[in-house]
Scaffold this motif. Sequence first.
Motif, PDB file in Angstrom:
ATOM      1  N   VAL A 413       0.858  -1.182   0.000  1.00 40.41           N
ATOM      2  CA  VAL A 413       0.000   0.000   0.000  1.00 40.41           C
ATOM      3  C   VAL A 413       0.895   1.233   0.000  1.00 40.41           C
ATOM      4  CG1 VAL A 413      -1.644   1.385   1.316  1.00 40.41           C
ATOM      5  CG2 VAL A 413      -1.988  -1.075   1.116  1.00 40.41           C
ATOM      6  N   SER A 414       0.623   2.151  -0.919  1.00 41.10           N
ATOM      7  CA  SER A 414       1.412   3.374  -1.027  1.00 41.10           C
ATOM      8  C   SER A 414       0.464   4.547  -1.237  1.00 41.10           C
ATOM      9  CB  SER A 414       2.389   3.279  -2.204  1.00 41.10           C
ATOM     10  OG  SER A 414       3.114   4.481  -2.371  1.00 41.10           O
ATOM     11  N   LEU A 415       0.757   5.686  -0.606  1.00 39.60           N
ATOM     12  CA  LEU A 415      -0.061   6.866  -0.837  1.00 39.60           C
ATOM     13  C   LEU A 415       0.711   8.136  -0.579  1.00 39.60           C
ATOM     14  CD1 LEU A 415      -2.558   7.455   2.088  1.00 39.60           C
ATOM     15  CD2 LEU A 415      -1.115   5.429   2.056  1.00 39.60           C
ATOM     16  N   LEU A 425      -5.664  16.569  -2.740  1.00 36.60           N
ATOM     17  CA  LEU A 425      -5.599  15.421  -3.646  1.00 36.60           C
ATOM     18  C   LEU A 425      -4.807  14.320  -2.963  1.00 36.60           C
ATOM     19  CD1 LEU A 425      -6.067  14.103  -6.442  1.00 36.60           C
ATOM     20  CD2 LEU A 425      -3.935  15.168  -7.202  1.00 36.60           C
ATOM     21  N   VAL A 426      -5.388  13.137  -2.879  1.00 38.82           N
ATOM     22  CA  VAL A 426      -4.733  11.975  -2.287  1.00 38.82           C
ATOM     23  C   VAL A 426      -4.609  10.904  -3.369  1.00 38.82           C
ATOM     24  CG1 VAL A 426      -4.751  10.262  -0.432  1.00 38.82           C
ATOM     25  CG2 VAL A 426      -5.806  12.513  -0.060  1.00 38.82           C
ATOM     26  N   SER A 427      -3.403  10.375  -3.529  1.00 44.52           N
ATOM     27  CA  SER A 427      -3.148   9.284  -4.473  1.00 44.52           C
ATOM     28  C   SER A 427      -2.856   8.023  -3.691  1.00 44.52           C
ATOM     29  CB  SER A 427      -1.967   9.624  -5.384  1.00 44.52           C
ATOM     30  OG  SER A 427      -2.256  10.756  -6.172  1.00 44.52           O
ATOM     31  N   LEU A 428      -3.496   6.927  -4.082  1.00 41.26           N
ATOM     32  CA  LEU A 428      -3.380   5.667  -3.336  1.00 41.26           C
ATOM     33  C   LEU A 428      -3.162   4.517  -4.311  1.00 41.26           C
ATOM     34  CD1 LEU A 428      -6.307   7.261  -2.369  1.00 41.26           C
ATOM     35  CD2 LEU A 428      -5.688   5.991  -0.303  1.00 41.26           C
ATOM     36  N   PHE A 497      -4.917   1.761  -8.803  1.00 41.39           N
ATOM     37  CA  PHE A 497      -4.467   3.109  -8.464  1.00 41.39           C
ATOM     38  C   PHE A 497      -5.698   3.998  -8.390  1.00 41.39           C
ATOM     39  CE2 PHE A 497      -3.123   7.331 -10.276  1.00 41.39           C
ATOM     40  CZ  PHE A 497      -2.466   7.781  -9.129  1.00 41.39           C
ATOM     41  N   VAL A 498      -5.814   4.760  -7.310  1.00 42.20           N
ATOM     42  CA  VAL A 498      -7.000   5.579  -7.061  1.00 42.20           C
ATOM     43  C   VAL A 498      -6.557   6.982  -6.677  1.00 42.20           C
ATOM     44  CG1 VAL A 498      -8.967   5.950  -5.507  1.00 42.20           C
ATOM     45  CG2 VAL A 498      -8.483   3.650  -6.381  1.00 42.20           C
ATOM     46  N   THR A 499      -7.242   7.992  -7.191  1.00 44.22           N
ATOM     47  CA  THR A 499      -7.066   9.365  -6.711  1.00 44.22           C
ATOM     48  C   THR A 499      -8.370   9.852  -6.114  1.00 44.22           C
ATOM     49  OG1 THR A 499      -7.559  10.255  -8.910  1.00 44.22           O
ATOM     50  CG2 THR A 499      -5.243   9.962  -8.336  1.00 44.22           C
TER      51      THR A 499
END
Length: 505
Positions: A413-415, A425-428, A497-499
């Motif tokens: 898991v990376s964010l 803005l959060v990137s996951l 990948f989710v933003t």
Amino acid sequence: MSNIVVPAIINVDVEGAVINRHLYGHFAEHLGRCVYGGFYVGEDSEVPNEGGIRLDVVEALRALNIPNLRWPGGCFADEYHWMDGIGPKVERPSMVNTHWGNVEENNHFGTHEFLALCELLGAEPYISGNVGSGTVKEMSDWVEYLTREGDSPMVRLRKANGRDQPWQVRFWGLGNEAWGCGGNMTAEQYAAEARRFGTYSRNHGDNKLYRIAAGANSADYAWTETLMKMLGELGCANRPAAFMQALSFHYYTIPGTWQNKGDATRFGPDDYYATLAQAARVDELITGHANVMDCYDPGKTVGLVLDEWGTWWNVEPGTNPGFLYQQNTLRDALVASLHFDIFHRHADRLVMANIAQTVNVLQAMILTDPDTGALVLTPTYHVFEMNKGHQDAASLRVDLPTGVPARDTLKTVSLSASRKNGEVLVSLSNLDIDEPADIELDLRGGAVTDVHARILTAGALQDHNTPATPAAVAPRTHDQVTATAGGLRVHLPAHSFVTVAGRLA
């Protein structure tokens, strides 16, 4: 089976270092079909173009807010003599591209064409000068030709070639890979050359150069230290040297051997995890080079630039091995998303990064079909587009527990997160092949409203886009984000990948 739940704390009211937009930079070398057949099709082409520059490529890259473009190399830069690429095309001498396919280069795409491309893109040019086989005068003249007003021999030559006003060109590379194809120098030899070339690359008018010294290969920290010693005494941060404003390093994700790098589309779980573990190593490398730089420059006046990065696979079967054409799958997209999380964490020192390369070469944004003229956006392109809100935003610290899911040494898991103009803005990324995860975002110091999310994933890691299936891997709306008492809960399917974006209340 219940999903893995990972808590994460983000202080949305405490801003960190600004994420320089130039971390989302690109790279175009005279290599394979990157320039000819990629960016440039010629004025007589049936493909819509402006001055030979392919307009659908321009439109696609403008949608990324492309900040800069590095050119003409790469290894090609140190055998490129810019005077051969100006003036009427029919009068330009040809050359042999000895590095990439041993093909003849007609020099029809030269300085004026490159600067016209950058103007169409709205991107800053980053020019790599020829230190390996060129001269100090040659590079000094190039800077003058491009950036000087008034009257001088180079200004008169530029005007004779149809450009009255100078361009703004800040970014200049003092050679490329001087430890290898750029001259096979020692660090000490190159440091002396960098001093000379940097000294005679002059500021003209209000065009202030940002000179980038050719730095290390991967983990060669001794090379970085040699360059930093040029700047003055140990710990001296108040007298930066005028001939160098940054230094670079290069790192490619290659899980196989140099002789057999692996296949871009045919791989199994072990290959996938080995690839992501290699990609994650860029965190260690940035930290290592930054630590060396901190000893000599604790004030962080000198920038660190990763101006070549990305995956490097065996070429596609049936293609010229010197053209480095490879497909681009969901795996490549997750390599990119992981890199950006790491880049954001190092925004205090890392000021620029350039993926290799933009069109038809290595981990490209865009693939063009030479037979049909079709343009394909790769999965990696979509990561750049989904992440563009991080450009010039303030990084936000993300705290994760020690028990983050992992596969051997790879945290799956990376964010990262940022804020700009009242938006967060959060990137996951969920790098696990099989297991989904739920991320509990504890948003401290503010609430977020008007939340919207997007997801990039596919049925298989090997999925990729082609002219027949251009949207096999493409972003879509993600509706599995829910409000909680402390913030947001984000569901991450396996290999996704989710933003998540929202407005600070």
